[in-house]
Enzyme design. Structure first.
Site, mmCIF file in Angstrom:
data_model
loop_
_atom_site.group_PDB
_atom_site.id
_atom_site.type_symbol
_atom_site.label_atom_id
_atom_site.label_comp_id
_atom_site.label_asym_id
_atom_site.label_seq_id
_atom_site.Cartn_x
_atom_site.Cartn_y
_atom_site.Cartn_z
ATOM 1 N N ASP A 177 -4.456 0.394 0.333
ATOM 2 C CA ASP A 177 -3.744 -0.873 0.554
ATOM 3 C C ASP A 177 -2.771 -0.825 1.722
ATOM 4 O OD1 ASP A 177 -1.969 0.756 -0.908
ATOM 5 O OD2 ASP A 177 -1.115 -0.916 -2.021
ATOM 6 N N HIS A 178 -2.146 0.328 1.964
ATOM 7 C CA HIS A 178 -1.177 0.454 3.066
ATOM 8 C C HIS A 178 -0.793 1.918 3.185
ATOM 9 C CE1 HIS A 178 1.758 0.752 -0.158
ATOM 10 N NE2 HIS A 178 1.293 -0.385 -0.647
ATOM 11 N N GLU A 194 -4.039 3.187 -4.128
ATOM 12 C CA GLU A 194 -2.639 2.966 -3.778
ATOM 13 C C GLU A 194 -2.181 3.889 -2.647
ATOM 14 O OE1 GLU A 194 -0.448 0.605 -4.718
ATOM 15 O OE2 GLU A 194 0.940 1.566 -3.320
ATOM 16 N N THR A 201 1.567 -4.014 -1.683
ATOM 17 C CA THR A 201 0.371 -4.154 -2.512
ATOM 18 C C THR A 201 -0.038 -5.619 -2.672
ATOM 19 O OG1 THR A 201 0.802 -2.177 -3.822
ATOM 20 C CG2 THR A 201 -0.595 -3.819 -4.819
ATOM 21 N N HIS A 229 1.801 6.695 -5.397
ATOM 22 C CA HIS A 229 2.817 5.789 -4.838
ATOM 23 C C HIS A 229 4.103 6.570 -4.585
ATOM 24 C CE1 HIS A 229 5.692 2.567 -4.424
ATOM 25 N NE2 HIS A 229 4.724 1.672 -4.437
HETATM 26 C C1 GP9 Z 1 3.175 -2.067 -8.593
HETATM 27 C C2 GP9 Z 1 2.285 -1.535 -7.555
HETATM 28 C C3 GP9 Z 1 3.054 -1.057 -6.336
HETATM 29 O O1 GP9 Z 1 2.621 -2.724 -9.655
HETATM 30 O O2 GP9 Z 1 1.243 -2.368 -7.278
HETATM 31 O O3 GP9 Z 1 3.312 -1.998 -5.370
HETATM 32 P P1 GP9 Z 1 3.815 -1.603 -3.903
HETATM 33 O O4 GP9 Z 1 5.189 -1.005 -4.032
HETATM 34 O O5 GP9 Z 1 2.856 -0.618 -3.314
HETATM 35 O O6 GP9 Z 1 3.818 -2.879 -3.147
HETATM 36 MN MN MN Z 2 0.850 -0.498 -2.727
#
Ligand code: GP9
Ligand code: MN
Length: 714
Positions: A481-482, A261, A305, A422
């Site tokens: 992912d980003h 993440e 995500t 996150h």
């Molecule tokens: C939530 C997680 C976060 O379940 O995958 O998503 P994001 O905010 O990074 O798009």
């Molecule tokens: Mn994410």
């Protein structure tokens, strides 16, 4: 008694009668909000919004009666509207009990294939307090019949109707503004249906959803097969044939995708106060058994995500606005990794994720993708300090998943969606002793802490994989992912990563969109760090070729990175792009070598034009494919369409055990191969939470991620 008489008297005027109806409906909505739904209210401000959000829409609806002069219209209309509104609320209550989600218009109209709406089991979903949803209306009707509430024959001035309508509309605007303050881009990003209900109420949610699905349906209804041909022409022409040297080198292996993440490439090799932030991932990145990529970019849009997941699993882009998962995912035709792997090589597929299933609409999308198992927050003990904003802490996610992982039939294709790293990168003190930066920007300082924690989590999981022998039977794909640090914080980050903040510009922001991409195939000795340019869109064809599965027949926008024909122009969702030579930002071309704006030669101009055209075509064809659901017209050889109704994510553990028992000696799960002994004891973690006693197990207590509200780009 006096009080009752007063209410009866007041309700015997038209105005009083409407106020009575609105008040009753408000009370019932609160009952639903607090007794039946789980809205995840995390602060007093949200609590306030929840209290007021049914008022504007209820007033607007019931107020329609004010436009009718005659009592024989006024009363029945006011009542009918209240009854219909109650039906909508109550259906959602029942639906929520079954699906932990709200009813969309396509569910109600039976358009959606995913949720079959309420079936015969709905009776079992009723509850004793449900009577309260109807009691008010029954009593009001009786009182009217008994003339305890008297019919008021005097019509109200039509201007009052207009005044009420205007006031309610104004009030709704205020409600929406408050909501946007707490959750920017609430309507454009559609994270989760729960959010819309929490901020705007059921009625507004239903209208919003109806408008959206009407728009989708229109697009889809007019779509033709010939539009699919444009897509096919592009993807066939863009196809890159596999490199023989790598084709099939991971054939038959389990696939373990580890979604890191918000993990950016600059973390790799990064030292803070002389300490590596991510020592384990650094080792893996440089390992001889890994193919790692240092010029790999994320390509997500607002779906974050979920966009990354979509690209990785379908090799199509997310949408220009909002999340594809949330907006189209419930009814989209996907030809996604889990389905392809099941059908071509009999893979079992599963997702492990410590957040609630409805986030990003995963509960519906995964069915359309053909995921056989989805272990969401409800499968773990997420109580107390075991979880943070987005769910179960990563160390616990990996550890507590073992129970389910070991019972999956092999080969399996599994995805771990981590969450701890996150924004706002919160972590309990007990979970870290890493000494981080002191930049005065808490986000930046915390980012290194949670990244370090994620690194340890993956390390512990790897130890388990090694111990149980799974490691050498698997290919492990790790990717960020980003971004975690948004452009607005990059200047503060610059100092920490030994860059000059005063010299920071858009070019630097674009370069920071690199995320790690590591394909680890234990046993291989020819690994290296590649400098090829690539992005998330390229993962699926790359992985499939490693598994020895040809991809030519599928619609995929990415190309195999190992292929000599791999396309190194990486498209960002906003049409910016990078190539090995150039970075294009809003039409400005920078040189990657100097980081400066370029004056282009004729030849360079021609090249830039080609790249730009390709990026635009690719994005718009991908959008047309998904928005119009064109894959429903496409039937690649041997691909059997997915029927989401056959998928159900309840009782996953029992499902695994049933299959193990049925296969008996043929069962290929780790548990069976281990002589029907659990491997949980092979898992070592230093997570302090597992030693705590918690009183309420398996209760989802996840707070919604609303701390993100100070940055609308998140
Ligand atoms: C939530 C997680 C976060 O379940 O995958 O998503 P994001 O905010 O990074 O798009
Ligand atoms: Mn994410």
């Amino acid at each position: 008694m006096k009080f009752v008489n007063m209410i009866l008297e007041k309700s015997s005027t038209r105005k009083g009668f409407l106020i009575l109806l609105v008040t009753c409906f408000w009370l019932k909505t609160m009952l639903a909000y607090f007794a039946d739904f789980r809205l995840g209210i995390t602060n007093p401000f949200q609590f306030l919004i929840v209290l007021i959000n049914p008022l504007a829409t209820t007033g607007l609806l019931v107020g329609i009666a004010l436009y009718f002069k005659r009592a024989r219209f006024f009363y029945p209309i006011a009542l009918l509207i209240s009854i219909l509104n109650t039906v909508l609320l109550y259906l959602n209550v029942i639906y929520f009990r079954e699906f932990t989600d709200f009813m969309t218009v396509s569910t109600m109209t039976g358009y959606s294939k995913v949720n079959q709406g309420l079936s015969g089991s709905s009776l079992a979903l009723t509850n004793i307090h449900d009577i309260l949803y109807w009691l008010d209306l029954i009593i009001i009707l009786i009182l009217l019949v008994l003339k305890k509430i008297k019919i008021d024959p005097r019509p109200l001035n039509r201007r009052i109707g207009l005044a009420v309508t205007s006031f309610c509309m104004l009030f709704f605007t205020i409600n929406l503004s408050l909501a946007e303050m707490d959750r920017p881009q609430l309507l454009s990003r559609t994270f989760d249906r729960t959010y819309v209900v929490k901020y705007l109420g059921i009625d507004a949610f239903t209208v919003y959803d109806a408008v959206k699905s009407q728009h989708n349906n229109d697009l889809r209804a007019t779509a033709t097969k010939s539009e699919l041909n444009d897509v096919l022409k592009f993807t066939n022409g863009h196809y890159a044939k596999p490199n023989k040297k790598y084709y099939g080198i991971a054939k038959g292996k389990n696939v373990i995708i580890i979604h890191l993440e918000s993990f950016q490439q600059f973390l790799i090799g990064q030292k803070i106060n002389g300490q590596e932030v991510t020592p384990f991932l650094n080792k893996l990145y440089r390992s001889k058994s890994s193919y790692a990529f240092k010029n790999f970019f994320h390509q997500v849009g607002q779906g974050k995500t979920s966009d990354a997941e979509n690209m990785l699993e379908t090799s199509t882009y997310g949408l220009p606005q909002g999340s594809l998962f949330a907006q189209l995912g419930s009814d989209n035709t996907f030809q996604a990794a889990p389905a392809i792997l099941k059908q071509r090589r009999d893979y079992t597929s599963a997702v492990f994720h410590g957040n609630i299933a409805s986030f990003w609409n995963r509960n519906n999308v995964y069915k359309n993708m053909g995921y056989q198992y989805f272990f969401d927050a409800s499968y773990y003990d997420t109580s107390g300090d075991r979880s943070l904003g987005y769910g179960l802490k990563d160390k616990l996610l990996f550890r507590d998943s073992v129970k389910y992982l070991q019972n999956l039939q092999q080969p399996f294709y599994v995805k771990y969606l981590t969450v701890t790293n996150h924004f706002p990168f919160d972590l309990d003190k007990e979970d870290t002793n890493f000494k981080t930066t002191d930049t005065q920007d808490e986000v930046v300082d915390n980012y290194f802490l949670t990244a370090h924690y994620l690194d340890q989590s993956v390390h512990e999981f790897y130890n388990y994989l090694r111990k149980t022998g799974l490691l050498k039977k698997s290919v492990i794909v790790l990717y960020g992912d980003h971004y975690g640090i948004s452009d607005s914080e990059n200047k503060n980050l610059a100092k920490a990563i030994h860059r000059d903040p005063d010299d920071w510009d858009d070019f630097d922001n674009a370069q920071l969109q690199r995320v790690p991409f590591i394909i680890n195939i234990p046993g291989r000795k020819d690994g290296y760090v590649s400098s090829k340019y690539a992005g998330e869109i390229d993962v699926l064809p790359t992985l499939m070729h490693l598994l020895g599965i040809s991809t030519k027949r599928y619609v995929q926008f990415g190309t195999d990175i190992f292929s000599n024909q791999h396309d190194q122009v990486v498209a960002f969702r906003n049409q910016d792009w990078v190539s090995p030579t150039f970075t294009s930002i809003s039409g400005d071309i920078y040189s990657n070598r100097t980081g400066q704006l370029m004056k282009l030669s004729k030849r360079q101009q021609a090249q830039v034009k080609v790249n730009k055209k390709r990026v635009q075509t690719e994005l718009s064809l991908s959008d047309s494919l998904n928005e119009k659901n064109l894959l429903r017209f496409y039937h690649p050889k041997g691909f059997e369409s997915i029927d989401p109704r056959k998928y159900n994510y309840a009782n996953e553990y029992q499902k695994e055990k049933r299959i193990e028992a049925k296969r008996g000696k043929q069962s290929t799960s780790l548990f069976s191969k281990n002589g029907n002994r659990s491997t949980i004891k092979d898992y070592t973690t230093d997570a302090p939470e597992i030693h705590h006693k918690s009183s309420d197990t398996n209760r989802i207590k996840i707070t919604n991620p609303d701390a993100t509200n100070n940055d609308s780009s998140r």
